[in-house]
Design an enzyme around this catalytic site. Structure first.
Site, PDB file in Angstrom:
ATOM      1  N   ASN A  86       0.955  -1.115   0.180  1.00  0.00           N
ATOM      2  CA  ASN A  86       0.007   0.082   0.068  1.00  0.00           C
ATOM      3  C   ASN A  86       0.786   1.373  -0.076  1.00  0.00           C
ATOM      4  OD1 ASN A  86      -2.507   1.569   0.283  1.00  0.00           O
ATOM      5  ND2 ASN A  86      -3.374  -0.173   1.025  1.00  0.00           N
ATOM      6  N   ARG A  87       0.363   2.359   0.336  1.00  0.00           N
ATOM      7  CA  ARG A  87       0.780   3.731   0.157  1.00  0.00           C
ATOM      8  C   ARG A  87       1.638   4.297   1.469  1.00  0.00           C
ATOM      9  NH1 ARG A  87      -3.516   2.687  -2.812  1.00  0.00           N
ATOM     10  NH2 ARG A  87      -3.516   3.440  -5.044  1.00  0.00           N
ATOM     11  N   HIS A 112       3.691   0.104  -2.768  1.00  0.00           N
ATOM     12  CA  HIS A 112       3.989  -1.464  -2.832  1.00  0.00           C
ATOM     13  C   HIS A 112       5.529  -1.498  -2.975  1.00  0.00           C
ATOM     14  CE1 HIS A 112      -0.278  -2.264  -2.691  1.00  0.00           C
ATOM     15  NE2 HIS A 112      -0.451  -2.380  -4.168  1.00  0.00           N
ATOM     16  N   HIS A 185      -0.959  -9.604  -3.793  1.00  0.00           N
ATOM     17  CA  HIS A 185      -1.597  -9.092  -4.575  1.00  0.00           C
ATOM     18  C   HIS A 185      -2.466  -9.652  -5.602  1.00  0.00           C
ATOM     19  CE1 HIS A 185      -3.318  -5.244  -6.324  1.00  0.00           C
ATOM     20  NE2 HIS A 185      -2.426  -4.563  -5.783  1.00  0.00           N
ATOM     21  N   ALA A 186      -3.082 -11.098  -5.326  1.00  0.00           N
ATOM     22  CA  ALA A 186      -3.763 -11.706  -6.208  1.00  0.00           C
ATOM     23  C   ALA A 186      -4.892 -10.912  -6.461  1.00  0.00           C
ATOM     24  CB  ALA A 186      -4.066 -13.111  -5.752  1.00  0.00           C
ATOM     25  N   TYR A 187      -5.330 -11.209  -7.828  1.00  0.00           N
ATOM     26  CA  TYR A 187      -6.851 -10.777  -8.114  1.00  0.00           C
ATOM     27  C   TYR A 187      -7.781 -12.047  -8.485  1.00  0.00           C
ATOM     28  CZ  TYR A 187      -4.975  -6.041  -9.555  1.00  0.00           C
ATOM     29  OH  TYR A 187      -4.250  -4.803  -9.716  1.00  0.00           O
ATOM     30  N   ASP A 251     -11.227   0.616  -3.388  1.00  0.00           N
ATOM     31  CA  ASP A 251      -9.806   0.864  -3.356  1.00  0.00           C
ATOM     32  C   ASP A 251      -9.347   1.255  -1.840  1.00  0.00           C
ATOM     33  OD1 ASP A 251      -7.204   0.182  -3.542  1.00  0.00           O
ATOM     34  OD2 ASP A 251      -6.706   1.757  -5.170  1.00  0.00           O
ATOM     35  N   GLN A 287      -7.171  -4.595   2.346  1.00  0.00           N
ATOM     36  CA  GLN A 287      -7.632  -3.638   1.376  1.00  0.00           C
ATOM     37  C   GLN A 287      -8.636  -4.355   0.204  1.00  0.00           C
ATOM     38  OE1 GLN A 287      -6.176  -0.602   1.411  1.00  0.00           O
ATOM     39  NE2 GLN A 287      -6.517   0.107  -0.827  1.00  0.00           N
ATOM     40  N   GLU A 315      -6.211  -7.929  -0.057  1.00  0.00           N
ATOM     41  CA  GLU A 315      -4.991  -7.716   0.576  1.00  0.00           C
ATOM     42  C   GLU A 315      -5.038  -7.462   1.898  1.00  0.00           C
ATOM     43  OE1 GLU A 315      -2.941  -5.045  -2.047  1.00  0.00           O
ATOM     44  OE2 GLU A 315      -4.969  -5.103  -3.052  1.00  0.00           O
TER      45      GLU A 315
END
Length: 351
Positions: A86-87, A112, A185-187, A251, A287, A315
């Site tokens: 994340n940020r 990330h 970070h799997a979608y 998000d 997330q 996440e």
């Protein structure tokens, strides 16, 4: 249950061979993991009729993860994320009176792990077996100063395919204090190849609050109740039901209700396939991201074009920008401590 020998992943990175490893549990589940980025490239899971099918977005070869189109949009499909998922606001934080500057690779912010985070390195890999199932152990040493972070960090990630779940266990140690927030970070699309988007998936989140963010997606510090908002998934809602009421799409980080216990944080159900996924974690945050920036320029496994909302991410994590937010849970790992966290994606079906 078995793990297959490593096979080349069609390219080389930094003079190290990228390899692919296959884990199978004998019950129709199969995970493919590359040593490049520790990336989960494929996960096959049976549907309600017992037919195995793909449930994650990704590519068949490493070229897909290194193409100009992928690097431009940088969706991090299936990759391990670090040092900090994340940020981090303005790409900087202070620790023990010293300010550390990181890459601003997401507008004004750090995202990330930076320009070459853990998603873009080749991990040392060793396949094996455990009582729980076949496993893959990935190791990486992030040296002092890498991407601006202090300390030499030794990281180990173990993927284990159990009878009904993919388990990811993270450990790390350091020789200097450093922020750390590891995740995957799997979608997911529980009906990949048959449903072009995930809007019909039903989601339940064990979270009564979420972290409010500003225009650059940095937390303001407010933990706002979800009640009465489109962020309320304390009862099941389809992902698409209120998506239009959230500018840009979901998000955001949800504040999980549990207190450091390995419990179910999220449940997702896809009615066409009957697949059910539970996310278990001991982390304080989750997330939820709805693939808002996928734009149809990437074509994945089976020739599937990944358009907007083709996949969702759940996440497990600490909160964004925690190094700059003293009221958030601590993310500083210190010498003599061991970072440990486990996430499990557990699968079943609903008739």
């Amino acid at each position: 249950m078995s793990s297959s020998p490593a096979t080349p992943f069609n390219a080389k990175n930094d003079s190290a061979d990228a390899q692919m490893y296959i884990l199978e549990n004998g019950r129709g589940m199969r995970a493919a993991i590359s040593s490049y980025g520790g990336t989960l490239t494929s996960l096959l899971v049976p549907d309600r009729a017992g037919r195995p099918g793909e449930v994650v977005l990704g590519f068949d070869g490493i070229a897909g993860y290194q193409s100009p189109e992928f690097l431009k949009s940088n969706p991090y499909f299936g990759a391990l994320i670090g040092r900090y998922g994340n940020r981090i606001a303005s790409g900087r934080f202070s620790l023990a009176g010293k300010t550390y500057c990181l890459a601003a690779n997401n507008g004004p912010n750090h995202l990330h792990g930076g320009l070459r985070g853990f998603d873009k390195v080749v991990w040392q890999a060793e396949s094996g077996a455990s009582a729980a199932g076949p496993m893959l152990t990935l190791s990486y040493i992030s040296v002092d100063g890498e991407e601006g972070y202090p300390g030499n960090l030794n990281v180990k990630v173990i993927y284990t395919l159990t009878t009904n779940a993919l388990r990811i266990a993270y450990t790390a140690t350091t020789d200097q204090p450093t922020p750390l927030n590891l995740t995957n970070h799997a979608y997911f699309n529980l009906n990949h190849g048959h449903s072009a988007d995930i809007l019909g998936h039903e989601l339940l989140l064990a979270a009564d609050r979420y972290t409010v963010v500003d225009a650059s997606q940095i937390p303001t510090g407010e933990l706002r109740p979800v009640a009465g908002t489109p962020f309320d998934f304390t009862t099941p809602h389809t992902i698409g039901e209120r998506l239009g009421a959230v500018p840009g799409g979901y998000d955001h980080n949800w504040v999980l209700n549990h207190a450091e216990a390995q419990t179910v944080a999220a449940t997702v159900y896809e009615p066409l396939s009957g697949r059910l996924m539970e996310v278990l974690t001991d982390q304080p945050g989750l997330q939820f991201y709805t693939g808002n920036y996928l734009d149809g320029t990437l074509t994945g496994k089976g020739g599937v074009v990944y358009g907007r909302h083709a996949g969702f991410c759940l996440e497990t994590q600490h909160f964004p920008d925690s190094p700059n937010q003293p009221t958030f849970p601590n993310t500083i790992l210190r010498p003599g401590e061991t970072y440990q966290t486990t996430t499990e994606y557990r699968f079943g079906v609903r008739e």
